[in-house]
Motif scaffolding. Structure first.
Motif, short mmCIF file in Angstrom:
data_model
loop_
_atom_site.label_atom_id
_atom_site.label_comp_id
_atom_site.label_asym_id
_atom_site.label_seq_id
_atom_site.Cartn_x
_atom_site.Cartn_y
_atom_site.Cartn_z
N SER A 2 -2.40 0.76 -4.36
CA SER A 2 -2.10 2.15 -4.04
C SER A 2 -3.16 3.07 -4.68
CB SER A 2 -0.71 2.54 -4.54
OG SER A 2 -0.66 2.49 -5.96
N VAL A 3 -3.12 4.35 -4.29
CA VAL A 3 -4.05 5.34 -4.86
C VAL A 3 -3.24 6.57 -5.24
CG1 VAL A 3 -5.97 6.90 -4.35
CG2 VAL A 3 -6.05 4.53 -3.56
N ALA A 4 -3.36 6.99 -6.50
CA ALA A 4 -2.68 8.20 -6.96
C ALA A 4 -3.37 9.43 -6.39
CB ALA A 4 -2.67 8.25 -8.48
N ARG A 31 1.31 9.59 -4.08
CA ARG A 31 0.64 8.28 -4.05
C ARG A 31 0.48 7.82 -2.61
NH1 ARG A 31 2.26 2.58 -4.75
NH2 ARG A 31 4.36 3.24 -4.12
N TYR A 52 -9.05 6.80 -8.46
CA TYR A 52 -7.60 6.89 -8.63
C TYR A 52 -6.87 5.64 -8.13
CZ TYR A 52 -7.83 11.79 -10.06
OH TYR A 52 -8.07 12.96 -10.75
N GLN A 53 -7.60 4.57 -7.89
CA GLN A 53 -6.97 3.33 -7.41
C GLN A 53 -6.08 2.73 -8.49
OE1 GLN A 53 -9.66 -0.26 -7.23
NE2 GLN A 53 -11.27 1.31 -7.50
N GLN A 54 -5.01 2.05 -8.02
CA GLN A 54 -4.08 1.36 -8.91
C GLN A 54 -4.16 -0.15 -8.64
OE1 GLN A 54 -2.40 3.48 -11.13
NE2 GLN A 54 -3.75 4.98 -10.11
N GLU A 55 -3.69 -0.92 -9.57
CA GLU A 55 -3.82 -2.38 -9.47
C GLU A 55 -3.05 -2.94 -8.27
OE1 GLU A 55 -3.85 -6.27 -12.44
OE2 GLU A 55 -2.87 -4.41 -13.09
N ASP A 56 -1.95 -2.24 -7.85
CA ASP A 56 -1.16 -2.73 -6.72
C ASP A 56 -1.73 -2.33 -5.36
OD1 ASP A 56 -0.63 -0.04 -6.60
OD2 ASP A 56 1.54 -0.21 -6.83
N ARG A 83 -13.30 6.38 -16.08
CA ARG A 83 -12.02 5.76 -16.45
C ARG A 83 -12.21 4.29 -16.82
NH1 ARG A 83 -7.63 4.56 -11.69
NH2 ARG A 83 -6.36 3.00 -12.80
N PHE A 88 -10.59 0.80 -16.64
CA PHE A 88 -9.58 0.11 -15.85
C PHE A 88 -9.10 -1.14 -16.59
CE2 PHE A 88 -11.78 2.67 -12.77
CZ PHE A 88 -10.84 2.98 -11.80
#
Length: 470
Positions: free
Chosen positions: A449-451, A465, A443-447, A132, A134
């Motif tokens: 969290s993890v999807a 999430r 699956y990490q997100q910028e905030d 992916r 990012f």
């Protein structure tokens, strides 16, 4: 375990195989020990045969009134009865020494395994998926996880280094991964689910190759006793039996039958380093019905490893733990089926990564990087964006008949009167903790969290999430 007959037939090929595993040539001392053992065994068998013949001849001589011959034969039998036990003991000791020497030698690689000394000489044979891209700098799981319930501090407080405490949705994600893997391997790939012992005896870890050479890698419940402790245990049991009125013996009289009937002292058990130990040993000391082959088994278990020799490696995070969970795959089959079964098992492991949409690569291990019991191994390495590296998540090995010889696990081919050793295979389908790491990083997100991967959501009760907890 190696077949001594094959070493006798082609010692040069045996030494060449050992050389590929960075082991010095050993056929000469092994065959010398084998020759010594066989010579003693021959003398012992000849002595036993002569004793039997002489014993029969005594009666014949007595019946014919030939007292002199009978007395000479009696003297010969008496002499043989004195010498044979020493020969029997020597043969037993030499056999044990030979078996111990063979038990410490690794399996030999098949021809298609590349030469090499370590992981730098493994050969990549395929890739799946595209890492992916990012819009932010991805973090490692050890930085993402604590806010989501991956608690390294409590794990260390309870048990020390390389233990982790999972909480809340992180624990649920871990459980969801394990259930998804197990359900997929049983439902889609035909592996029979098993619930297996986590504590096993010496014979089991010998059968799959952890003992005797790799004892330091195991966690054991060391309840073995030395001889004095053994005698003390038995004496205590005898005293209790006397108190209960079960035995009425003079203080200086102890019948062997009574002594042997007393409870045995506790013995050592080993925590399994992988369910491979329990699953593969399910066929130990058996002649398996050929029509039942191949056997395909799976189990989700905790695994326990001391990680001896890994000082300084992966000390941060959830990659290398003393306790972790894994869905193990084991196959037991006929020799002619093992290569196809190996490819089938690799696909079963790959299917989990593909369903989770985790990029990975497939690597054929070189001779110097394979495990002790393997003759051919494929590793699957998952992409970890936080580390910007592919890391092992599954190792799938064909062991040939190496483990089956150690376990005496056989089958009878159709139309044959003789039995043959089975072939065994094992692999991860997958290591749950390392898969959790891969999900967190990919699956990490910028905030922070993890999807949750789409395929896991049915096992997560619809949770989409993992969010940082305040």
């Amino acid at each position: 375990m190696h077949d001594i007959r094959l070493i006798r037939e082609n010692p040069a090929a045996f030494d060449a195989g050992l050389a590929r595993r960075a082991v010095e040539p050993l056929s000469a001392p092994i065959l010398a020990l084998d020759e010594q053992r066989r010579a003693v065994a021959t003398r012992m068998q000849e002595g036993q045969s002569r004793r039997n013949d002489a014993s029969k001849a005594i009666g014949k001589a007595m019946g014919q009134g030939d007292t002199a011959t009978a007395e000479a034969l009696k003297a010969e039998v008496a002499q043989l009865k004195e010498t044979l036990p020493a020969l029997e003991a020597e043969e037993k000791e030499l056999t044990a020494r030979l078996q111990d020497e063979l038990a410490r030698l690794p399996n030999l690689p098949v021809d298609e395994v590349p030469d090499g000394e370590d992981e730098t000489q493994n050969v990549e044979v395929g890739r799946w998926g595209t890492p992916r891209e990012f819009t932010f700098t991805p973090k490692e799981h050890a930085d993402i996880g604590p806010a989501l319930g991956l608690d390294f501090e409590i794990g260390a407080l309870l048990s020390g280094a390389r233990f982790t405490f999972l909480k809340g949705q992180m624990a649920r994600l871990h459980r969801a991964l394990a259930q998804f893997m197990l359900d997929t391997q049983t439902g889609a790939h035909g592996y029979m689910e098993c619930n297996v012992p986590l504590l096993v005896k010496d014979d089991a870890v010998f059968g799959t190759g952890q003992l005797p050479k790799f004892e330091e890698d195991l966690f054991g419940t060391d309840l073995s006793l030395d001889y004095r402790e053994y005698l003390g245990f038995k004496q205590d049991a005898l005293d209790e039996a006397k108190k209960d009125g079960r035995f009425h013996l003079e203080a200086d009289v102890l019948d062997d039958q009574v002594w042997n009937a007393l409870p045995s002292p506790p013995t050592r058990r080993w925590l399994i380093p992988t369910a491979e130990v329990s699953l593969t040993n399910a066929v130990r000391e058996q002649i398996v019905d050929a029509e039942a082959l191949p056997l395909r088994m799976t189990a989700l278990t905790p695994c326990f490893r001391s990680e001896a020799g890994s000082a300084g490696k992966d000390t941060r995070g959830f990659i290398r733990q003393h306790q972790f969970e894994k869905v193990e795959l084991v196959a037991v089959c006929k020799p002619e089926e093992s290569e196809a079964e190996h490819e089938r098992m690799v696909r079963a492991a790959e299917a989990i990564l593909e369903a989770l949409e985790l990029p990975y690569r497939k690597v054929l291990l070189c001779a110097g990087d394979m495990g002790f019991t393997a003759r051919k191994t494929f590793d699957l390495e998952v992409w970890l964006p936080g580390q910007q590296a592919y890391r092992e998540i599954s190792s799938i090995s064909n062991c040939g008949d190496f483990q089956a010889r150690r376990m005496n696990a056989r089958y009878k081919p159709e139309g044959s009167k003789k039995t043959e050793f089975l072939h065994t295979l094992n692999g991860s389908g997958l290591a749950v903790g390392r898969t959790l790491v891969a999900v967190l990083e990919n699956y990490q997100q910028e905030d922070g969290s993890v999807a949750v991967p789409d395929v896991l959501r049915p096992w997560m009760g619809g949770i989409e999430r993992l969010a940082p907890q305040g």
